[in-house]
Design an enzyme around this catalytic site. Structure first.
Site, PDB file in Angstrom:
ATOM      1  N   ASP A 373       0.867  -1.173   0.000  1.00 23.09           N
ATOM      2  CA  ASP A 373       0.000   0.000   0.000  1.00 23.09           C
ATOM      3  C   ASP A 373       0.911   1.232   0.000  1.00 23.09           C
ATOM      4  O   ASP A 373       1.596   1.511   0.992  1.00 23.09           O
ATOM      5  CB  ASP A 373      -0.873  -0.049   1.265  1.00 23.09           C
ATOM      6  CG  ASP A 373      -1.872   1.097   1.340  1.00 23.09           C
ATOM      7  OD1 ASP A 373      -1.638   2.131   0.693  1.00 23.09           O
ATOM      8  OD2 ASP A 373      -2.876   0.938   2.064  1.00 23.09           O
ATOM      9  N   HIS A 374       0.889   1.950  -1.102  1.00 26.71           N
ATOM     10  CA  HIS A 374       1.846   3.051  -1.266  1.00 26.71           C
ATOM     11  C   HIS A 374       1.522   4.241  -0.359  1.00 26.71           C
ATOM     12  O   HIS A 374       2.316   5.154  -0.203  1.00 26.71           O
ATOM     13  CB  HIS A 374       1.873   3.485  -2.734  1.00 26.71           C
ATOM     14  CG  HIS A 374       3.182   4.092  -3.160  1.00 26.71           C
ATOM     15  ND1 HIS A 374       4.170   4.449  -2.271  1.00 26.71           N
ATOM     16  CD2 HIS A 374       3.665   4.393  -4.385  1.00 26.71           C
ATOM     17  CE1 HIS A 374       5.187   4.958  -2.931  1.00 26.71           C
ATOM     18  NE2 HIS A 374       4.912   4.944  -4.209  1.00 26.71           N
TER      19      HIS A 374
END
Ligand code: CAO
Length: 404
Positions: A373-374
């Site tokens: 999850d950036h």
């Protein structure tokens, strides 16, 4: 007609407060309920409304100033048309400033209080308040980061688009072109599908690819297999990968965290429970092996075997499918080089393992991927994570220590 707007009685025993933000300047059009200044005392944050509809002629206060009841705030050249008494707020409402308690560290999901220093016009603030939108999560594109009406509209549109169901393709009559058969998706597939769809839509995914030299690890695994006398024990690669992952997760705790729904607080878990993707007849299931960091590899082998068997024989319990902090999806027993797994929320990263192959120099190479999850993990951290994972897989001394 000109009208001076004075600081009303703030109530609650507060007779002076500091101006934290001035939201209007000369020439701005305001209406009665628009906030013109925000005050902060040690007890509360207060929004002072314009009280009149018209154009701001002059502003007398500035951020940082301490002002008391009766201080002149702005002059408005008020609209002359007769006010519709039905539309006008009651006198009491006009006079009373809107008071919000100072935000507590534990915010509720509907918290719309804004940080001191946040820049947004009165109309934008009012609309955000009415819709329950927290302006702190919107980045302003206006002067000095001011949140414009377009920014707010853009945010609302993005939220609506995210919430909308994915566009459905029109139902085609495939039987026009040949024989067909229809089969309802299994319950597991429907549940998993909805979760995957939501994860794919809501999490900005990035996938990092890497390899590890597992030549020595494979020799060691085979030696353990040879010595093994328990017919129910399967000494495959997965338990070694799970143990190696726990070591890296201890070193990089962000990967073992979860993001709270408001996306502004990270929850770090002090335990490491690894979910393993299991391919079953009814669909994909992810049972969770608890406390993998404190278990010897051989126990992890037994947990993987028993949980995957339970999943396949439909005996797995909801508890055994929950509480994971990080997931590993291994397709190594089947084939393929690299795939891009979807993060399993509320986790923030997932490891995808592919089939090992022999390189030109005879080494056994394991290809693997890390999707993350950036919002939580930067590319540099992900690259450090995969490099470290690769390093640990080729460090036999670690596995020897954690075998039994
Ligand atoms: N490279 C080469 N061989 C591998 C390997 C790899 N990366 N991973 C496993 N193998 C080997 C095993 O060692 C075993 O061989 P041996 O009998 O010689 O030891 C053989 O492949 C079969 O292993 P396995 O699949 O039975 O066991 P596992 O522990 O590796 O995996 C489980 C268990 C439950 C993860 C697996 O059976 C499974 O269901 N995998 C599919 C997961 C999946 O569908 N993921 C996709 C999700 S995203 O859509």
């Amino acid at each position: 007609m000109k009208k001076d707007i004075l600081l009303p009685d703030l109530g609650e025993g507060i007779d002076a407060a500091e101006v934290s933000e001035v939201l209007v300047s000369a020439g701005d059009k305001v209406s009665t309920r628009d906030t013109i200044i925000i005050l902060e005392s040690d007890k509360a944050t207060m929004e002072i409304p314009a009280e009149e509809t018209g154009t701001v002629e002059k502003v007398y206060v500035a951020p940082g100033e301490k002002i008391s009841t009766g201080a002149k705030l702005i002059t408005i050249s008020a609209k002359t048309e007769k006010a519709d008494p039905k539309k006008e707020p009651k006198k009491e409402e006009q006079k009373k400033p809107e008071t919000t308690q100072t935000p507590q560290p534990q915010k509720s999901t509907a918290d719309t209080s804004v940080s001191a220093g946040l820049k947004a016009g009165p109309g934008v603030r009012r609309l955000a308040r009415e819709l329950g939108i927290n302006l702190n999560v919107i980045s302003g594109t206006g002067n000095k980061g001011r949140i414009t009406r377009d920014d707010l509209n853009g945010f609302i549109k993005a939220q609506l688009a995210a919430a909308a169901a994915p566009p459905l393709s029109p139902a085609a009559d495939f039987s026009k072109w040949g024989e067909i058969e229809k089969k309802k998706l299994t319950r597991v597939k429907r549940i998993t599908g909805a979760r995957l769809q939501s994860a794919w839509r809501n999490i900005p995914h990035v996938t990092q690819f890497d390899t590890a030299d597992i030549t020595e690890l494979n020799t060691y695994r085979k030696s353990l297999k040879k010595k093994n006398t328990n017919p129910n024990r399967k000494i495959t690669f997965l338990p070694f990968l799970m143990k190696a992952a726990t070591r890296v997760l201890e070193e990089f705790p962000d990967f073992n965290s979860s993001l709270e729904p408001e996306a502004d607080v990270l929850v770090y878990k002090k335990y490491i429970h690894i979910g393993i993707a299991v391919d079953t007849e009814t669909g994909l299931m992810v049972p969770v092996v608890r406390d993998v960091n404190s278990k010897p590899i051989l126990d992890v082998c037994d947990d993987v075997a028993s949980l995957s068997e339970k999943a396949r024989s439909k005996k797995i319990t909801p508890d055994e499918l929950s509480g994971g902090t990080f997931t590993i999806s291994s397709l190594g027993g089947i084939g393929g080089t690299y795939f891009t797994p979807i993060v399993n929320p509320p986790e923030v990263a997932i490891l995808g393992v592919s089939k090992s192959f022999t390189s030109a120099d005879g080494s056994l190479i394991l290809p693997f991927s890390l999707s993350y999850d950036h919002r939580v993990i930067d590319g540099a951290a992900a690259a450090r994570f995969t490099s470290r994972f690769s390093e640990i897989l080729s460090d036999l001394s670690y596995f020897k220590k954690v075998t039994k």
